[in-house]
Design an enzyme around this catalytic site. Structure first.
Site, PDB file in Angstrom:
ATOM      1  CB  SER A  52     149.203 -33.437  30.652  1.00  0.00           C
ATOM      2  OG  SER A  52     148.211 -34.267  30.118  1.00  0.00           O
TER       3      SER A  52
HETATM    4  N1  SAH Z   1     147.879 -39.673  32.132  1.00  0.00           N
HETATM    5  C1  SAH Z   1     148.974 -39.866  31.207  1.00  0.00           C
HETATM    6  C2  SAH Z   1     148.802 -39.080  29.920  1.00  0.00           C
HETATM    7  C3  SAH Z   1     148.155 -39.939  28.988  1.00  0.00           C
HETATM    8  S1  SAH Z   1     147.925 -39.486  27.324  1.00  0.00           S
HETATM    9  C4  SAH Z   1     150.305 -39.542  31.811  1.00  0.00           C
HETATM   10  O1  SAH Z   1     150.346 -39.017  32.935  1.00  0.00           O
HETATM   11  O2  SAH Z   1     151.316 -39.817  31.179  1.00  0.00           O
HETATM   12  C5  SAH Z   1     146.413 -40.384  27.096  1.00  0.00           C
HETATM   13  C6  SAH Z   1     146.522 -41.879  27.225  1.00  0.00           C
HETATM   14  O3  SAH Z   1     145.205 -42.399  27.034  1.00  0.00           O
HETATM   15  C7  SAH Z   1     147.385 -42.535  26.154  1.00  0.00           C
HETATM   16  O4  SAH Z   1     148.368 -43.310  26.760  1.00  0.00           O
HETATM   17  C8  SAH Z   1     146.399 -43.365  25.360  1.00  0.00           C
HETATM   18  O5  SAH Z   1     146.949 -44.570  24.851  1.00  0.00           O
HETATM   19  C9  SAH Z   1     145.311 -43.642  26.380  1.00  0.00           C
HETATM   20  N2  SAH Z   1     144.003 -44.005  25.816  1.00  0.00           N
HETATM   21  C10 SAH Z   1     143.421 -43.554  24.679  1.00  0.00           C
HETATM   22  N3  SAH Z   1     142.213 -44.119  24.498  1.00  0.00           N
HETATM   23  C11 SAH Z   1     142.008 -44.938  25.568  1.00  0.00           C
HETATM   24  C12 SAH Z   1     140.947 -45.812  25.961  1.00  0.00           C
HETATM   25  N4  SAH Z   1     139.836 -45.970  25.223  1.00  0.00           N
HETATM   26  N5  SAH Z   1     141.091 -46.501  27.113  1.00  0.00           N
HETATM   27  C13 SAH Z   1     142.207 -46.379  27.884  1.00  0.00           C
HETATM   28  N6  SAH Z   1     143.239 -45.582  27.553  1.00  0.00           N
HETATM   29  C14 SAH Z   1     143.146 -44.866  26.417  1.00  0.00           C
END
Ligand code: SAH
Length: 203
Positions: A52
């Site tokens: 983000s």
């Molecule tokens: N917090 C992260 C940003 C993540 S983007 C950072 O600081 O970099 C969102 C993330 O959620 C992605 O890596 C994606 O693979 C994960 N995601 C999507 N669906 C999910 C689920 N059902 N359970 C766990 N993670 C999930």
């Protein structure tokens, strides 16, 4: 980054500003993105996922209001950056990632950078982490079409959850959920946001 993108836009919580200042955002990026790490934008981290924009990380961290005694659950570890920002603010941080390569990479990096109170697990965030529940705070960084009941159930009375929620892939609402001491749940919407969708897992 902290002065121009975060303080200028109204975030004044010193602990949050310090956490943002002390977290080496560039180390959470793939090599080819490092030059842009402190820019005012989200960036790709591989596997169709993004880290983000710095302001959104600070804004959600501020809303979450994690305290040193708190057990925090994050859904969507991604690069591990948000978990690293939460680390100095919380007691323990548990974070779940559904893409195996990202879970592995962020787990290794967080360990290497000595974020001792962060635990990464590969799994489906829709189920939460029942073995470690209940949580004082829960933060989602991927957007489910609606709030997963399992996560609301794993929130402590008196706890708070922050999540982007909505079925559209280009706009969702950032929601704050408060669970009162007697277990009543109240929701409010604070901002229009755009996150990657939370995918349904098979495990
Ligand atoms: N917090 C992260 C940003 C993540 S983007 C950072 O600081 O970099 C969102 C993330 O959620 C992605 O890596 C994606 O693979 C994960 N995601 C999507 N669906 C999910 C689920 N059902 N359970 C766990 N993670 C999930």
């Amino acid at each position: 980054m902290v002065r121009d993108q975060i303080q200028e836009r109204g975030i004044s919580n010193q602990a949050v500003l310090d956490a943002m200042r002390n977290t080496p955002r560039h180390l959470f990026m793939p090599e080819q993105q490092r030059d842009y790490a402190y820019d005012d934008t989200p960036l790709p981290i591989g596997y169709s996922q993004t880290i983000s924009q710095p302001f959104i990380v600070a804004f959600m961290t501020d809303l979450l209001g994690a305290e040193k005694t708190h057990r925090v659950l994050e859904i969507g570890t991604g690069s591990g950056y948000q978990a690293a920002v939460l680390s100095p603010l919380a007691g323990e941080v548990y974070t779940i990632e559904i893409v195996p390569e990202l879970a592995k990479r962020s787990q290794a990096l967080l360990k290497q950078l000595s974020y001792e109170n962060v635990t990464v697990r590969l799994g489906d965030g829709y189920k939460g982490w029942p073995e470690k529940a209940p949580f004082d705070r829960i933060i989602l960084t991927a957007a489910p079409p609606e709030l997963p009941q399992a996560l609301v159930d794993q929130l402590k009375p008196g706890g708070r959850l922050v999540a982007p929620v909505g079925s559209s892939s280009w706009s969702q609402e950032l929601i704050v959920v408060e669970k009162s001491k007697d277990g009543k749940v109240k929701k409010r919407s604070v901002l229009g946001v755009r996150f990657v969708p939370m995918v349904k897992g098979s495990q």
